[in-house]
Design an enzyme around this catalytic site. Structure first.
Site, PDB file in Angstrom:
ATOM      1  N   VAL A   8      42.270  35.958  41.877  1.00 36.63           N
ATOM      2  CA  VAL A   8      41.005  36.569  42.263  1.00 36.63           C
ATOM      3  C   VAL A   8      40.576  37.468  41.119  1.00 36.63           C
ATOM      4  CG1 VAL A   8      41.283  36.400  44.759  1.00 36.63           C
ATOM      5  CG2 VAL A   8      42.198  38.381  43.563  1.00 36.63           C
ATOM      6  N   SER A   9      39.286  37.687  40.996  1.00 36.88           N
ATOM      7  CA  SER A   9      38.755  38.377  39.818  1.00 36.88           C
ATOM      8  C   SER A   9      38.842  39.889  39.868  1.00 36.88           C
ATOM      9  CB  SER A   9      37.305  37.962  39.586  1.00 36.88           C
ATOM     10  OG  SER A   9      37.249  36.582  39.335  1.00 36.88           O
TER      11      SER A   9
END
Length: 185
Positions: A8-9
């Site tokens: 996930v960023s």
């Protein structure tokens, strides 16, 4: 062995959707990163590379979780192929253990080769154009003609060590030896 990778960023995003899908796909180990895909140094992905062995399958939820750019993704795919590791992307339905997945994989490989060839062609065209305008590429010569002749003379006289000659004229041993070889041809 099926090895999963989820990313996930941002720290406030949750990788549960990806990890649940990876578990459902049968992954025995799952590595995660909470970091932007544009960041090259991803600890979870580095660990994946250490753990993967020939015959394993790397499973990702989507291809963009693995590569930060098309170029990076193609590099990963080439590395996986060289190591004998399959790739499975759940959302894009790519599985290199199947004939269709292998076809898609090889299309990616062909695109990478095509891109490399285009870069080489553009580079050669640029060099040709520069030469036509009188530009000379490459690194400047370390020694001028006089210093080069002196270094070769000192070497042939065999009175000084190679280290001393290099120190006097300001070049490394490989450079001195390259000048010596060129003078003997």
């Amino acid at each position: 062995m099926l090895i999963g990778y989820a990313r996930v960023s941002t720290l406030d995003q949750n990788p549960n959707l990806q990890t649940d899908a990876l578990k459902q796909a049968g992954c025995e180990k799952i590595f995660k990163d909470k970091i932007s895909g544009t960041t090259a140094d991803r600890p979870g992905l580095a660990k994946v590379k250490e753990v993967l062995r020939k015959g394993d399958t790397l499973v990702v939820w989507r291809l963009d979780r693995l590569g930060r750019s098309l170029k990076n993704l193609l590099e990963w795919m080439m590395w996986l192929d060289q190591e004998g590791i399959a790739l499975k992307s759940l959302q894009e339905n790519i599985d290199t253990t199947t004939s269709t997945g292998k076809l898609v994989f090889h299309i990616f490989g062909a695109l990478a080769e095509f891109e490399r060839n285009l870069i080489q062609e553009r580079t050669q065209a640029g060099l040709t154009s520069a030469r036509a305008r009188g530009k000379v590429g490459g690194r400047p010569k370390k020694l001028n003609t006089d210093k080069k002749a002196l270094a070769i003379k000192l070497y042939n006289e065999k009175e000084l060590s190679v280290d001393k000659i290099c120190e006097m004229v300001g070049v490394a041993k490989p450079t001195l030896y390259r000048y010596i070889r060129a003078s003997n041809n």
